[in-house]
Design a protein around this motif. Sequence first.
Motif, PDB file in Angstrom:
ATOM      1  N   VAL A 395       0.828  -1.208   0.000  1.00 38.10           N
ATOM      2  CA  VAL A 395       0.000   0.000   0.000  1.00 38.10           C
ATOM      3  C   VAL A 395       0.860   1.255   0.000  1.00 38.10           C
ATOM      4  O   VAL A 395       0.565   2.229  -0.708  1.00 38.10           O
ATOM      5  CB  VAL A 395      -0.956   0.003   1.208  1.00 38.10           C
ATOM      6  N   TYR A 396       1.944   1.255   0.758  1.00 34.81           N
ATOM      7  CA  TYR A 396       2.841   2.415   0.820  1.00 34.81           C
ATOM      8  C   TYR A 396       3.894   2.400  -0.291  1.00 34.81           C
ATOM      9  O   TYR A 396       4.824   3.190  -0.263  1.00 34.81           O
ATOM     10  CB  TYR A 396       3.535   2.471   2.180  1.00 34.81           C
ATOM     11  N   ASN A 397       3.742   1.497  -1.269  1.00 35.47           N
ATOM     12  CA  ASN A 397       4.706   1.296  -2.367  1.00 35.47           C
ATOM     13  C   ASN A 397       6.144   1.502  -1.876  1.00 35.47           C
ATOM     14  O   ASN A 397       6.913   2.305  -2.399  1.00 35.47           O
ATOM     15  CB  ASN A 397       4.393   2.176  -3.576  1.00 35.47           C
ATOM     16  N   ARG A 398       6.482   0.726  -0.862  1.00 38.17           N
ATOM     17  CA  ARG A 398       7.777   0.837  -0.190  1.00 38.17           C
ATOM     18  C   ARG A 398       8.862   0.116  -0.984  1.00 38.17           C
ATOM     19  O   ARG A 398       8.725  -1.047  -1.347  1.00 38.17           O
ATOM     20  CB  ARG A 398       7.664   0.239   1.212  1.00 38.17           C
ATOM     21  N   GLY A 399       9.938   0.806  -1.247  1.00 35.33           N
ATOM     22  CA  GLY A 399      11.031   0.221  -2.005  1.00 35.33           C
ATOM     23  C   GLY A 399      11.975  -0.576  -1.132  1.00 35.33           C
ATOM     24  O   GLY A 399      11.977  -0.475   0.093  1.00 35.33           O
ATOM     25  N   SER A 400      12.808  -1.393  -1.775  1.00 35.58           N
ATOM     26  CA  SER A 400      13.798  -2.193  -1.062  1.00 35.58           C
ATOM     27  C   SER A 400      14.934  -2.551  -2.010  1.00 35.58           C
ATOM     28  O   SER A 400      14.749  -2.631  -3.233  1.00 35.58           O
ATOM     29  CB  SER A 400      13.162  -3.471  -0.505  1.00 35.58           C
ATOM     30  N   ASN A 401      16.108  -2.767  -1.443  1.00 38.24           N
ATOM     31  CA  ASN A 401      17.221  -3.257  -2.245  1.00 38.24           C
ATOM     32  C   ASN A 401      17.077  -4.737  -2.541  1.00 38.24           C
ATOM     33  O   ASN A 401      17.791  -5.284  -3.392  1.00 38.24           O
ATOM     34  CB  ASN A 401      18.544  -3.003  -1.510  1.00 38.24           C
ATOM     35  N   LEU A 402      16.172  -5.410  -1.846  1.00 38.15           N
ATOM     36  CA  LEU A 402      15.903  -6.822  -2.074  1.00 38.15           C
ATOM     37  C   LEU A 402      14.741  -6.938  -3.060  1.00 38.15           C
ATOM     38  O   LEU A 402      13.629  -6.493  -2.773  1.00 38.15           O
ATOM     39  CB  LEU A 402      15.559  -7.497  -0.743  1.00 38.15           C
ATOM     40  N   ARG A 404      12.576  -9.110  -4.182  1.00 38.01           N
ATOM     41  CA  ARG A 404      11.283  -9.746  -3.922  1.00 38.01           C
ATOM     42  C   ARG A 404      10.408  -8.963  -2.948  1.00 38.01           C
ATOM     43  O   ARG A 404       9.193  -9.216  -2.876  1.00 38.01           O
ATOM     44  CB  ARG A 404      11.478 -11.183  -3.425  1.00 38.01           C
ATOM     45  N   ILE A 405      10.956  -8.021  -2.201  1.00 39.10           N
ATOM     46  CA  ILE A 405      10.131  -7.174  -1.335  1.00 39.10           C
ATOM     47  C   ILE A 405      10.252  -5.708  -1.741  1.00 39.10           C
ATOM     48  O   ILE A 405      10.054  -4.810  -0.935  1.00 39.10           O
ATOM     49  CB  ILE A 405      10.475  -7.357   0.162  1.00 39.10           C
ATOM     50  N   ASN A 406      10.592  -5.489  -3.023  1.00 35.85           N
ATOM     51  CA  ASN A 406      10.627  -4.141  -3.568  1.00 35.85           C
ATOM     52  C   ASN A 406       9.269  -3.847  -4.189  1.00 35.85           C
ATOM     53  O   ASN A 406       8.927  -4.373  -5.249  1.00 35.85           O
ATOM     54  CB  ASN A 406      11.726  -4.010  -4.628  1.00 35.85           C
ATOM     55  N   TYR A 407       8.473  -2.993  -3.533  1.00 39.54           N
ATOM     56  CA  TYR A 407       7.110  -2.715  -3.986  1.00 39.54           C
ATOM     57  C   TYR A 407       6.956  -1.265  -4.452  1.00 39.54           C
ATOM     58  O   TYR A 407       5.856  -0.713  -4.429  1.00 39.54           O
ATOM     59  CB  TYR A 407       6.127  -3.003  -2.851  1.00 39.54           C
ATOM     60  N   SER A 408       8.043  -0.648  -4.909  1.00 41.58           N
ATOM     61  CA  SER A 408       8.018   0.769  -5.268  1.00 41.58           C
ATOM     62  C   SER A 408       7.122   1.072  -6.462  1.00 41.58           C
ATOM     63  O   SER A 408       6.716   2.209  -6.659  1.00 41.58           O
ATOM     64  CB  SER A 408       9.439   1.263  -5.551  1.00 41.58           C
ATOM     65  N   VAL A 424     -10.447  -0.894  -1.286  1.00 36.77           N
ATOM     66  CA  VAL A 424      -9.073  -0.588  -1.678  1.00 36.77           C
ATOM     67  C   VAL A 424      -8.515  -1.734  -2.513  1.00 36.77           C
ATOM     68  O   VAL A 424      -8.750  -2.905  -2.193  1.00 36.77           O
ATOM     69  CB  VAL A 424      -8.181  -0.368  -0.438  1.00 36.77           C
ATOM     70  N   ALA A 425      -7.773  -1.410  -3.552  1.00 34.46           N
ATOM     71  CA  ALA A 425      -7.089  -2.421  -4.366  1.00 34.46           C
ATOM     72  C   ALA A 425      -5.674  -1.961  -4.670  1.00 34.46           C
ATOM     73  O   ALA A 425      -5.417  -0.767  -4.835  1.00 34.46           O
ATOM     74  CB  ALA A 425      -7.852  -2.676  -5.664  1.00 34.46           C
ATOM     75  N   SER A 426      -4.740  -2.901  -4.723  1.00 30.79           N
ATOM     76  CA  SER A 426      -3.338  -2.606  -5.033  1.00 30.79           C
ATOM     77  C   SER A 426      -3.013  -3.117  -6.432  1.00 30.79           C
ATOM     78  O   SER A 426      -3.331  -4.266  -6.756  1.00 30.79           O
ATOM     79  CB  SER A 426      -2.413  -3.267  -4.003  1.00 30.79           C
ATOM     80  N   ILE A 427      -2.363  -2.268  -7.244  1.00 35.76           N
ATOM     81  CA  ILE A 427      -2.067  -2.630  -8.629  1.00 35.76           C
ATOM     82  C   ILE A 427      -0.628  -2.298  -8.976  1.00 35.76           C
ATOM     83  O   ILE A 427      -0.097  -1.262  -8.562  1.00 35.76           O
ATOM     84  CB  ILE A 427      -2.987  -1.879  -9.631  1.00 35.76           C
ATOM     85  N   ARG A 428       0.011  -3.202  -9.708  1.00 34.49           N
ATOM     86  CA  ARG A 428       1.335  -2.912 -10.258  1.00 34.49           C
ATOM     87  C   ARG A 428       1.354  -3.376 -11.711  1.00 34.49           C
ATOM     88  O   ARG A 428       0.945  -4.498 -12.014  1.00 34.49           O
ATOM     89  CB  ARG A 428       2.438  -3.618  -9.458  1.00 34.49           C
ATOM     90  N   VAL A 429       1.843  -2.506 -12.599  1.00 38.78           N
ATOM     91  CA  VAL A 429       1.892  -2.816 -14.030  1.00 38.78           C
ATOM     92  C   VAL A 429       3.334  -3.134 -14.409  1.00 38.78           C
ATOM     93  O   VAL A 429       4.232  -2.302 -14.251  1.00 38.78           O
ATOM     94  CB  VAL A 429       1.362  -1.644 -14.877  1.00 38.78           C
ATOM     95  N   HIS A 430       3.550  -4.331 -14.910  1.00 35.10           N
ATOM     96  CA  HIS A 430       4.898  -4.780 -15.260  1.00 35.10           C
ATOM     97  C   HIS A 430       5.250  -4.516 -16.718  1.00 35.10           C
ATOM     98  O   HIS A 430       6.324  -4.921 -17.173  1.00 35.10           O
ATOM     99  CB  HIS A 430       5.043  -6.267 -14.960  1.00 35.10           C
TER     100      HIS A 430
END
Length: 537
Positions: A395-402, A404-408, A424-430
């Motif tokens: 939800v917070y589109n939190r980034g990471s150097n890892l 598999r847990i990079n949700y930016s 509420v819905a979460s979406i990511r476009v690849h």
Amino acid sequence: MAYNLRNRNLLNTGCTYLGSSGSDNESHDSTHSDPDYGRPNQNNVRSSEAMQRSAGIRIVDSGGASSSWNTTGTVGRRRPGRPPKARANGEGDRQGIIERRRRKRTNFSQSPEEKITKRTVLSWLISLGIVEENEVVWYVEAKSGNILGEGKVSREGILCNCCSRQITVGEFEIHSGCKTRKPYQHIFLAASQLSLLDCQIEAWEDREEEEKRTFNNIQPEAIADDKNDDACVICADGGDLICCERCPSTFHPKCIFMETIPQGDWLCPYCVCKYCASGDGPLMKCTQCEKQYHCKCGGEKLDLMNSPASLFCGSSCRKIYEGLQSMLGVRNDLQDGLSWTLVQRTEQPFGSYAGYVYKKVQSNSKIAVAWLVMNECFLSTIDRHTRANIAQNVVYNRGSNLTRINYSGFYTAVLEKNDEIICVASIRVHGKRLAEMPFIGTRGEYRRLGMARILENCVESALCALQVEKLVIPSVDQLVSMWTQKYFFCHIQEDRLKRELSQYNTVMFPSTVVKLQKHLAMLPDLNMGPSENNEDF
């Protein structure tokens, strides 16, 4: 010499975790429940302790394998029509008031869940102690400084003094005779003379809120011989993993359809060019799909004389990114008082009240409220190895150097009714081929009313406008029939798509979770909401 697989010992702690061996029985399957018919309302059984658990996630020592990853005095009441006194120090005085209010506030955590009836921005500010319930507010005209309206704040909205009606923040502005479409900027607390916009910024910049969105920098212990991750990027389980030599990512060979173990060093799909699969030479990173590419193979080149803010691997990713950015913060009115908005967290400094900054403040506030809604709908989904709260980070589109847990790259779609966020819905476009929607949830009192379907239709219409081909979701086995019959998803049959999914950083779930897909190309435009004769709504 053949590449040797490295065995990972899984961490074993008694909690609800995501992507662990045996987690099929531990996950409670609540993370994939029917968004309209699923988990009952937990308001009467959840405690303030539960809310405090969701306030922020910190990385702790896993203790397992050797590669452990680690305001002021009250202003006298003025007669309506008289402007507040001008502040002598301008912005500095405003910041001084905010700082004194922050020091005075001793408990910034959420109030007990049972006291919260609505999930609005005002409810969020009241819960954090920044705005007091029943506090007097004024609507102040920008040019003249005259007070055009007066009311009292509640979790549901503003109780107008002149008509004794509970109305939304936007309606209070219209009721005061203005149509700036920036009501939070012009509504002031009578006591502190801070605007509601100031209060939103104060809430967002507080330490406890900040902890939910800081960059998730996962580093191995200094004494660890192995610097790679303990879990597969695709399934989040441990075991025999092949490790990338350039980043911490690890994979099961079968999860990426690897038939033979490569000789020498191996690079993962996120460390090689998406076009030629080579990791040699300088690589650029696409802002939208986050894949790397050689400029000679395709995509945009870096101009050293005029460095662009974003680079893209191709025209389709640029069009998708620009399309999504143009949708951010835009309210789309539907029928029956409903509206939906696409939002994404941003950390751009709040230096002025320019229109784009106002929109970003509203988006950030809705992100915070959206997380509270999502937290009502799902049990905590904690990554076993990093202790990251998956749904919160998404939800917070939190980034990471890892990886598999990079949700930016995540965006959040919110469905509202009279300022209350109800779904509420979460979406990511690849990229143009694929988008994912790992979470969608509806507040308990609005379930069985088709709210999730309305929001999903809006999301799908937006994706169609961006020419995205497929939408992928996770589902537990017992709910597959619901998703296929009610929402018209189907099983992933194409081998090509299965292999494609292994090349993308999609949110990982336990092994019993089924991934379903929907072809979006032929869907009608549903942005105007459901038809009047559709009984499902």
